[in-house]
Design a protein around this motif. Structure first.
Motif, PDB file in Angstrom:
ATOM      1  N   PHE A  87       0.844  -1.201   0.000  1.00 31.92           N
ATOM      2  CA  PHE A  87       0.000   0.000   0.000  1.00 31.92           C
ATOM      3  C   PHE A  87       0.877   1.249   0.000  1.00 31.92           C
ATOM      4  O   PHE A  87       0.571   2.223  -0.688  1.00 31.92           O
ATOM      5  CB  PHE A  87      -0.944   0.004   1.204  1.00 31.92           C
ATOM      6  N   PHE A 114      -3.463   4.868  -0.850  1.00 30.91           N
ATOM      7  CA  PHE A 114      -4.333   5.585   0.084  1.00 30.91           C
ATOM      8  C   PHE A 114      -4.111   7.071  -0.097  1.00 30.91           C
ATOM      9  O   PHE A 114      -3.076   7.497  -0.598  1.00 30.91           O
ATOM     10  CB  PHE A 114      -4.067   5.184   1.535  1.00 30.91           C
ATOM     11  N   GLY A 139      -6.445   8.043   4.150  1.00 33.65           N
ATOM     12  CA  GLY A 139      -6.091   6.934   5.025  1.00 33.65           C
ATOM     13  C   GLY A 139      -7.199   6.423   5.919  1.00 33.65           C
ATOM     14  O   GLY A 139      -7.014   5.440   6.628  1.00 33.65           O
ATOM     15  N   THR A 197      -8.105   2.872   5.045  1.00 33.53           N
ATOM     16  CA  THR A 197      -6.969   1.972   4.861  1.00 33.53           C
ATOM     17  C   THR A 197      -6.940   0.790   5.830  1.00 33.53           C
ATOM     18  O   THR A 197      -6.704  -0.340   5.391  1.00 33.53           O
ATOM     19  CB  THR A 197      -5.643   2.760   4.891  1.00 33.53           C
ATOM     20  N   GLN A 250      -9.423  -1.620   4.548  1.00 32.54           N
ATOM     21  CA  GLN A 250      -8.965  -2.160   3.257  1.00 32.54           C
ATOM     22  C   GLN A 250      -7.907  -3.237   3.487  1.00 32.54           C
ATOM     23  O   GLN A 250      -7.934  -4.301   2.860  1.00 32.54           O
ATOM     24  CB  GLN A 250      -8.374  -1.042   2.383  1.00 32.54           C
ATOM     25  N   CYS A 280     -13.760   3.672  -0.646  1.00 31.13           N
ATOM     26  CA  CYS A 280     -12.716   4.682  -0.476  1.00 31.13           C
ATOM     27  C   CYS A 280     -13.273   5.993  -1.036  1.00 31.13           C
ATOM     28  O   CYS A 280     -13.468   6.112  -2.247  1.00 31.13           O
ATOM     29  CB  CYS A 280     -11.449   4.276  -1.222  1.00 31.13           C
ATOM     30  N   ILE A 293      -5.063   0.629  -4.931  1.00 29.05           N
ATOM     31  CA  ILE A 293      -5.404  -0.441  -3.983  1.00 29.05           C
ATOM     32  C   ILE A 293      -5.375  -1.780  -4.700  1.00 29.05           C
ATOM     33  O   ILE A 293      -4.773  -2.751  -4.224  1.00 29.05           O
ATOM     34  CB  ILE A 293      -6.776  -0.181  -3.324  1.00 29.05           C
TER      35      ILE A 293
END
Length: 162
Positions: free
Chosen positions: A90, A96, A99, A102, A105, A145, A153
Motif C-alpha cells: 500500500f 491511500f 487513510g 486503509t 482495506q 474509499c 489499492i
C-alpha cells in the motif's frame, strides 16, 4: 456479560453490555483505534477486522458473539517493526490518500487473499480464476474509499497476491 477473546494474539477479558458492538469494544475499551467507525451500518468497510481469519464488519458484530474467538485488527497485521506485505505494498503503490479506509482495506485484503473459490464475476465456476484486477475489485467491493484510490489499492493487492 464477561467475555474472553484473543485480540492480535493477546488474551483479553472484558465486561460488555450485550448490545455493544465489537467495533465499540475495540475502540472504546481496548484502545485499538485502527478500525474506523464510518457508516456504523456495515456498508463502508472502514471497520473491517478478521474474526478467526475471516473478514467481518466489526460495527455489525456483537462483542458477546466473539467470546472465545481470535480477532485481528490492522494493529496486529505487522510483525513488530516489520510491515505486513500488504502494508508495504500500500505504501509502495500509494494506495491511500486520506487513510481513513486503509485499516479496513488492509484487513479485508488479508482476509480476501485466504478465501478460496469463485466470486460473483467468475465465468467458469470449475476453474480458479486467479486474482485478476477484476476479481480483486469484485472481492473488495464491500470496502469503500471516498478518495478514489481504487486503482492503486487493486495494484497493491495484486502485487501481494502474486
Amino acid at each position: 456479560m464477561e467475555i474472553t477473546l484473543r485480540v492480535n494474539g493477546v488474551p483479553r477479558k472484558a465486561d460488555v453490555d450485550p448490545r455493544m458492538s465489537l467495533l465499540d469494544l475495540l475502540r472504546e475499551r481496548l484502545g485499538l483505534i485502527g478500525a474506523k467507525k464510518g457508516c456504523d451500518h456495515g456498508q463502508c468497510g472502514a471497520c473491517t477486522v478478521l474474526i478467526d481469519g475471516r473478514r467481518a464488519n466489526s460495527c455489525l458484530a456483537l462483542a458477546v458473539a466473539v467470546d472465545d474467538r481470535d480477532i485481528t485488527t490492522v494493529e496486529g497485521l505487522a510483525d513488530g517493526d516489520e510491515l505486513h506485505p500488504l502494508q508495504a505494498a500500500f505504501i509502495e503503490h500509494d494506495a491511500f490518500q486520506c487513510g481513513y479506509c486503509t485499516p479496513g482495506q488492509l484487513c479485508s485484503a488479508e482476509g480476501m487473499l485466504g478465501e478460496p473459490g469463485p466470486s460473483a464475476i467468475t465465468e467458469d465456476l470449475l476453474t480458479d480464476p486467479g486474482l485478476t484486477p477484476d476479481e480483486i475489485r469484485e472481492r473488495m467491493s464491500g470496502n469503500l474509499c471516498r478518495c478514489g484510490a481504487y486503482v492503486n489499492i487493486v495494484t497493491a493487492i495484486g502485487e501481494v497476491a502474486r
